[in-house]
Design a protein around this motif. Structure first.
Motif, PDB file in Angstrom:
ATOM      1  N   SER A 138      -5.449  20.283 -46.809  1.00 16.34           N
ATOM      2  CA  SER A 138      -5.114  21.642 -46.392  1.00 16.34           C
ATOM      3  C   SER A 138      -6.169  22.184 -45.441  1.00 16.34           C
ATOM      4  CB  SER A 138      -5.025  22.564 -47.602  1.00 16.34           C
ATOM      5  OG  SER A 138      -3.957  22.166 -48.426  1.00 16.34           O
ATOM      6  N   PHE A 139      -5.700  22.992 -44.497  1.00 16.92           N
ATOM      7  CA  PHE A 139      -6.573  23.655 -43.533  1.00 16.92           C
ATOM      8  C   PHE A 139      -6.134  25.098 -43.412  1.00 16.92           C
ATOM      9  CE2 PHE A 139      -6.201  19.253 -42.163  1.00 16.92           C
ATOM     10  CZ  PHE A 139      -7.519  18.876 -41.960  1.00 16.92           C
ATOM     11  N   GLU A 140      -7.051  25.945 -42.989  1.00 14.57           N
ATOM     12  CA  GLU A 140      -6.704  27.324 -42.667  1.00 14.57           C
ATOM     13  C   GLU A 140      -7.092  27.585 -41.227  1.00 14.57           C
ATOM     14  OE1 GLU A 140      -8.255  30.264 -45.328  1.00 14.57           O
ATOM     15  OE2 GLU A 140      -7.084  29.510 -47.023  1.00 14.57           O
ATOM     16  N   PHE A 141      -6.196  28.253 -40.495  1.00 15.20           N
ATOM     17  CA  PHE A 141      -6.439  28.606 -39.103  1.00 15.20           C
ATOM     18  C   PHE A 141      -6.141  30.084 -38.914  1.00 15.20           C
ATOM     19  CE2 PHE A 141      -5.833  24.071 -38.528  1.00 15.20           C
ATOM     20  CZ  PHE A 141      -6.757  23.772 -37.535  1.00 15.20           C
ATOM     21  N   THR A 142      -6.951  30.738 -38.114  1.00 10.10           N
ATOM     22  CA  THR A 142      -6.676  32.116 -37.744  1.00 10.10           C
ATOM     23  C   THR A 142      -6.099  32.117 -36.336  1.00 10.10           C
ATOM     24  OG1 THR A 142      -8.846  32.483 -36.755  1.00 10.10           O
ATOM     25  CG2 THR A 142      -8.629  32.946 -39.128  1.00 10.10           C
ATOM     26  N   GLU A 143      -5.584  33.257 -35.918  1.00 11.87           N
ATOM     27  CA  GLU A 143      -5.075  33.373 -34.557  1.00 11.87           C
ATOM     28  C   GLU A 143      -6.191  33.111 -33.546  1.00 11.87           C
ATOM     29  OE1 GLU A 143      -3.448  37.311 -34.994  1.00 11.87           O
ATOM     30  OE2 GLU A 143      -1.417  36.507 -35.166  1.00 11.87           O
ATOM     31  N   GLN A 144      -7.411  33.523 -33.845  1.00 13.05           N
ATOM     32  CA  GLN A 144      -8.536  33.262 -32.937  1.00 13.05           C
ATOM     33  C   GLN A 144      -8.822  31.775 -32.820  1.00 13.05           C
ATOM     34  OE1 GLN A 144      -8.803  35.794 -35.218  1.00 13.05           O
ATOM     35  NE2 GLN A 144      -8.986  37.577 -33.900  1.00 13.05           N
ATOM     36  N   ASP A 145      -8.684  31.030 -33.929  1.00 12.51           N
ATOM     37  CA  ASP A 145      -8.878  29.579 -33.874  1.00 12.51           C
ATOM     38  C   ASP A 145      -7.868  28.950 -32.918  1.00 12.51           C
ATOM     39  OD1 ASP A 145     -10.939  29.612 -35.792  1.00 12.51           O
ATOM     40  OD2 ASP A 145      -9.520  29.366 -37.451  1.00 12.51           O
ATOM     41  N   LEU A 146      -6.618  29.403 -32.998  1.00 11.29           N
ATOM     42  CA  LEU A 146      -5.578  28.853 -32.133  1.00 11.29           C
ATOM     43  C   LEU A 146      -5.827  29.191 -30.672  1.00 11.29           C
ATOM     44  CD1 LEU A 146      -2.426  29.566 -34.313  1.00 11.29           C
ATOM     45  CD2 LEU A 146      -3.588  27.375 -33.977  1.00 11.29           C
ATOM     46  N   GLU A 147      -6.348  30.391 -30.408  1.00 10.27           N
ATOM     47  CA  GLU A 147      -6.634  30.795 -29.035  1.00 10.27           C
ATOM     48  C   GLU A 147      -7.754  29.964 -28.419  1.00 10.27           C
ATOM     49  OE1 GLU A 147      -7.354  35.001 -29.271  1.00 10.27           O
ATOM     50  OE2 GLU A 147      -5.234  35.428 -29.679  1.00 10.27           O
ATOM     51  N   LYS A 148      -8.629  29.415 -29.239  1.00 11.93           N
ATOM     52  CA  LYS A 148      -9.740  28.594 -28.743  1.00 11.93           C
ATOM     53  C   LYS A 148      -9.283  27.195 -28.331  1.00 11.93           C
ATOM     54  CE  LYS A 148     -13.200  30.948 -31.544  1.00 11.93           C
ATOM     55  NZ  LYS A 148     -14.088  30.830 -32.707  1.00 11.93           N
ATOM     56  N   LEU A 149      -8.120  26.764 -28.816  1.00 15.93           N
ATOM     57  CA  LEU A 149      -7.618  25.448 -28.439  1.00 15.93           C
ATOM     58  C   LEU A 149      -7.223  25.447 -26.970  1.00 15.93           C
ATOM     59  CD1 LEU A 149      -5.261  24.395 -31.374  1.00 15.93           C
ATOM     60  CD2 LEU A 149      -7.520  23.500 -30.854  1.00 15.93           C
ATOM     61  N   ASP A 150      -7.540  24.380 -26.300  1.00 14.41           N
ATOM     62  CA  ASP A 150      -7.124  24.210 -24.906  1.00 14.41           C
ATOM     63  C   ASP A 150      -6.011  23.170 -24.925  1.00 14.41           C
ATOM     64  OD1 ASP A 150      -6.872  24.085 -22.204  1.00 14.41           O
ATOM     65  OD2 ASP A 150      -8.809  23.135 -21.837  1.00 14.41           O
ATOM     66  N   ALA A 151      -4.764  23.646 -24.970  1.00 18.42           N
ATOM     67  CA  ALA A 151      -3.604  22.750 -25.060  1.00 18.42           C
ATOM     68  C   ALA A 151      -2.785  22.847 -23.787  1.00 18.42           C
ATOM     69  CB  ALA A 151      -2.755  23.111 -26.268  1.00 18.42           C
ATOM     70  N   VAL A 152      -2.439  21.691 -23.227  1.00 15.00           N
ATOM     71  CA  VAL A 152      -1.644  21.639 -22.012  1.00 15.00           C
ATOM     72  C   VAL A 152      -0.446  20.734 -22.274  1.00 15.00           C
ATOM     73  CG1 VAL A 152      -1.623  20.941 -19.585  1.00 15.00           C
ATOM     74  CG2 VAL A 152      -3.679  21.952 -20.569  1.00 15.00           C
ATOM     75  N   SER A 153       0.749  21.229 -21.966  1.00 19.20           N
ATOM     76  CA  SER A 153       1.955  20.425 -22.098  1.00 19.20           C
ATOM     77  C   SER A 153       1.992  19.439 -20.934  1.00 19.20           C
ATOM     78  CB  SER A 153       3.185  21.332 -22.080  1.00 19.20           C
ATOM     79  OG  SER A 153       4.349  20.547 -22.146  1.00 19.20           O
ATOM     80  N   ILE A 154       2.040  18.145 -21.248  1.00 20.57           N
ATOM     81  CA  ILE A 154       2.081  17.142 -20.175  1.00 20.57           C
ATOM     82  C   ILE A 154       3.502  16.650 -19.933  1.00 20.57           C
ATOM     83  CG2 ILE A 154      -0.318  16.426 -20.302  1.00 20.57           C
ATOM     84  CD1 ILE A 154       0.454  14.192 -22.173  1.00 20.57           C
ATOM     85  N   GLN A 155       4.366  16.820 -20.895  1.00 24.34           N
ATOM     86  CA  GLN A 155       5.804  16.618 -20.769  1.00 24.34           C
ATOM     87  C   GLN A 155       6.423  17.205 -22.020  1.00 24.34           C
ATOM     88  OE1 GLN A 155       6.318  12.394 -20.306  1.00 24.34           O
ATOM     89  NE2 GLN A 155       6.430  12.005 -22.466  1.00 24.34           N
ATOM     90  N   GLU A 156       7.752  17.241 -22.080  1.00 24.04           N
ATOM     91  CA  GLU A 156       8.396  17.885 -23.226  1.00 24.04           C
ATOM     92  C   GLU A 156       7.905  17.287 -24.535  1.00 24.04           C
ATOM     93  OE1 GLU A 156      12.807  18.997 -24.950  1.00 24.04           O
ATOM     94  OE2 GLU A 156      12.646  18.000 -23.035  1.00 24.04           O
ATOM     95  N   ASN A 157       7.395  18.176 -25.414  1.00 23.89           N
ATOM     96  CA  ASN A 157       6.898  17.830 -26.750  1.00 23.89           C
ATOM     97  C   ASN A 157       5.666  16.924 -26.746  1.00 23.89           C
ATOM     98  OD1 ASN A 157       8.837  19.413 -27.988  1.00 23.89           O
ATOM     99  ND2 ASN A 157      10.310  17.756 -28.068  1.00 23.89           N
ATOM    100  N   HIS A 158       4.989  16.781 -25.622  1.00 26.10           N
ATOM    101  CA  HIS A 158       3.757  15.998 -25.516  1.00 26.10           C
ATOM    102  C   HIS A 158       2.663  16.906 -24.975  1.00 26.10           C
ATOM    103  CE1 HIS A 158       6.698  12.747 -25.688  1.00 26.10           C
ATOM    104  NE2 HIS A 158       5.715  11.942 -26.017  1.00 26.10           N
ATOM    105  N   PHE A 159       1.485  16.849 -25.620  1.00 25.58           N
ATOM    106  CA  PHE A 159       0.419  17.770 -25.274  1.00 25.58           C
ATOM    107  C   PHE A 159      -0.919  17.047 -25.195  1.00 25.58           C
ATOM    108  CE2 PHE A 159       3.747  19.893 -27.565  1.00 25.58           C
ATOM    109  CZ  PHE A 159       4.007  21.002 -26.775  1.00 25.58           C
TER     110      PHE A 159
END
Length: 161
Positions: free
Chosen positions: A14-35
């Motif tokens: 189990s993990f806990e994430f806050t909205e701020q934790d998610l905002e710190k992620l640098d996620a880029v969609s490289i194609q549909e459903n792939h990041f």
């Protein structure tokens, strides 16, 4: 105060994430459903394999390893702590936007008959595509959005007869 989400991975970790934790992620969609994701200077390749948005269950492949991820919102956690179970007889007559985003695809039209778990639409939010599935079998009464529309959280999207 930020909302805290509880994630269960493979029903063992189990993990806990806050909205701020998610905002710190640098996620880029490289194609549909792939990041491509950068977190704390580490690179990850992620693929969203299956989604069940209504029950918040996802199958995700990260760097070649597959994980079953269950997400609990603060409301889910409160309901569980109170020992309340959601009634199975509840009928959903309206689909509202769970978060602000952009409509990428509308898969239904007025008068169309749908079955439980049929795809209704795809909503892009926070750099991720979220497929919204039908919570029940029924007939579409109205579709209040179209491809390309920006929507706000709680905005009516689709109604059932």
């Amino acid at each position: 105060m930020s909302k805290t989400y509880k994630l269960s991975v493979n029903k063992s970790t189990s993990f806990e994430f806050t909205e701020q934790d998610l905002e710190k992620l640098d996620a880029v969609s490289i194609q549909e459903n792939h990041f491509h994701i950068l977190n704390k200077h580490k690179a990850f390749q992620a693929e969203l394999i299956t989604t069940d948005f209504n029950s918040r269950k996802y199958t995700v492949k990260v760097n070649g390893n597959t994980y079953q991820v269950d997400i609990a919102t603060p409301l889910d956690s409160l309901i569980k702590e109170m020992g309340i179970s959601l009634g199975a007889g509840k009928v959903v007559n309206a689909i509202k936007a769970p978060m602000p985003g952009l409509i990428l695809e509308v898969a239904v039209q007025v008068g169309q008959e749908v079955q439980e778990n049929d795809t209704l639409l795809i909503l892009e939010a926070m750099k991720m595509e979220n497929t919204l599935f039908s919570p029940r079998a029924g007939v579409i009464k109205s579709v209040s959005i179209e491809k390309g529309n920006a929507v706000e959280k709680g905005q009516l999207l689709i109604e059932f007869e």
